[in-house]
Design a protein around this motif. Structure first.
Motif, short mmCIF file in Angstrom:
data_model
loop_
_atom_site.label_atom_id
_atom_site.label_comp_id
_atom_site.label_asym_id
_atom_site.label_seq_id
_atom_site.Cartn_x
_atom_site.Cartn_y
_atom_site.Cartn_z
N LEU A 275 0.84 -1.20 0.00
CA LEU A 275 0.00 0.00 0.00
C LEU A 275 0.87 1.25 0.00
CD1 LEU A 275 -2.68 1.57 0.33
CD2 LEU A 275 -2.45 1.21 2.81
N ILE A 276 1.91 1.25 0.81
CA ILE A 276 2.82 2.40 0.87
C ILE A 276 3.53 2.59 -0.47
CG2 ILE A 276 4.93 3.27 1.97
CD1 ILE A 276 3.84 1.87 4.58
N VAL A 277 3.95 1.50 -1.10
CA VAL A 277 4.59 1.59 -2.41
C VAL A 277 3.59 2.14 -3.44
CG1 VAL A 277 5.70 0.30 -4.27
CG2 VAL A 277 6.25 -0.23 -1.90
N SER A 278 2.34 1.71 -3.35
CA SER A 278 1.30 2.22 -4.25
C SER A 278 1.13 3.72 -4.08
CB SER A 278 -0.04 1.53 -3.99
OG SER A 278 0.05 0.15 -4.17
N LEU A 279 1.08 4.16 -2.83
CA LEU A 279 0.96 5.60 -2.56
C LEU A 279 2.17 6.36 -3.09
CD1 LEU A 279 -0.46 5.36 1.06
CD2 LEU A 279 -1.66 6.32 -0.92
N ALA A 280 3.35 5.78 -2.93
CA ALA A 280 4.57 6.41 -3.45
C ALA A 280 4.53 6.50 -4.97
CB ALA A 280 5.80 5.63 -2.99
N ALA A 281 4.03 5.46 -5.62
CA ALA A 281 3.95 5.47 -7.09
C ALA A 281 3.03 6.59 -7.56
CB ALA A 281 3.47 4.11 -7.60
N VAL A 282 1.91 6.75 -6.88
CA VAL A 282 0.97 7.82 -7.25
C VAL A 282 1.62 9.19 -7.02
CG1 VAL A 282 -1.23 8.93 -6.71
CG2 VAL A 282 -1.09 6.45 -6.83
N ALA A 283 2.22 9.37 -5.85
CA ALA A 283 2.84 10.65 -5.52
C ALA A 283 3.96 11.00 -6.50
CB ALA A 283 3.36 10.63 -4.09
N LEU A 284 4.79 10.02 -6.81
CA LEU A 284 5.89 10.27 -7.75
C LEU A 284 5.37 10.60 -9.15
CD1 LEU A 284 8.39 7.52 -6.62
CD2 LEU A 284 8.80 10.00 -6.56
N ARG A 285 4.35 9.87 -9.58
CA ARG A 285 3.80 10.12 -10.93
C ARG A 285 3.19 11.50 -10.99
NH1 ARG A 285 4.96 9.23 -15.99
NH2 ARG A 285 5.05 11.41 -15.58
N LEU A 286 2.51 11.92 -9.93
CA LEU A 286 1.95 13.27 -9.90
C LEU A 286 3.05 14.33 -9.86
CD1 LEU A 286 -1.05 12.79 -7.45
CD2 LEU A 286 -1.18 13.47 -9.86
N ALA A 287 4.10 14.06 -9.10
CA ALA A 287 5.19 15.03 -8.97
C ALA A 287 5.98 15.19 -10.26
CB ALA A 287 6.12 14.62 -7.83
#
Length: 115
Positions: free
Chosen positions: A100-112
């Motif tokens: 779940l944390i990796v998923s959140l990181a993937a979303v945050a990085l893609r947005l950034a």
């Protein structure tokens, strides 16, 4: 920032593919976990969702909205996995929590890195 997005997306996609293959080939460890949480019957559906998430993360490297959508879907997938464990009072929630944390990181990085 895009390099971090690339690394996380590719590594996470590879992990999701390995997990999906394990579900489809009925890996004993995955069968035991899925049986424990009452999700053994839907293992092929779960594998398909993981493969879709992996493909979406990779395609999202070319078109950022798809990467965000795939990552968001994976966040929901792993929230559901945690919920399935908690529903049967199974305390082995560390693996889906990490994912779940990796998923959140993937979303945050893609947005950034979208700009």
């Amino acid at each position: 920032m895009f390099i971090a997005t690339l690394v996380v997306s590719v590594a996470f996609a590879a992990l999701l593919v390995v997990s999906a293959i394990g579900k489809l080939h009925r890996s004993p460890a995955q069968v035991a976990t899925l049986d424990r949480v009452g999700a053994l019957k839907i293992a092929p559906v779960l594998a398909a969702l993981e493969l879709a998430g992996a493909l979406g993360l990779l395609a999202g490297l070319l078109w950022w909205p798809l990467g965000v959508a795939a990552g968001t879907g994976l966040v929901l997938y792993f929230l559901g996995a945690i919920g399935a464990h908690l529903r049967v009072r199974d305390r082995m929630i560390l693996p889906p929590t990490v994912l779940l944390i990796v998923s959140l990181a993937a979303v945050a990085l893609r947005l950034a890195s979208a700009a």
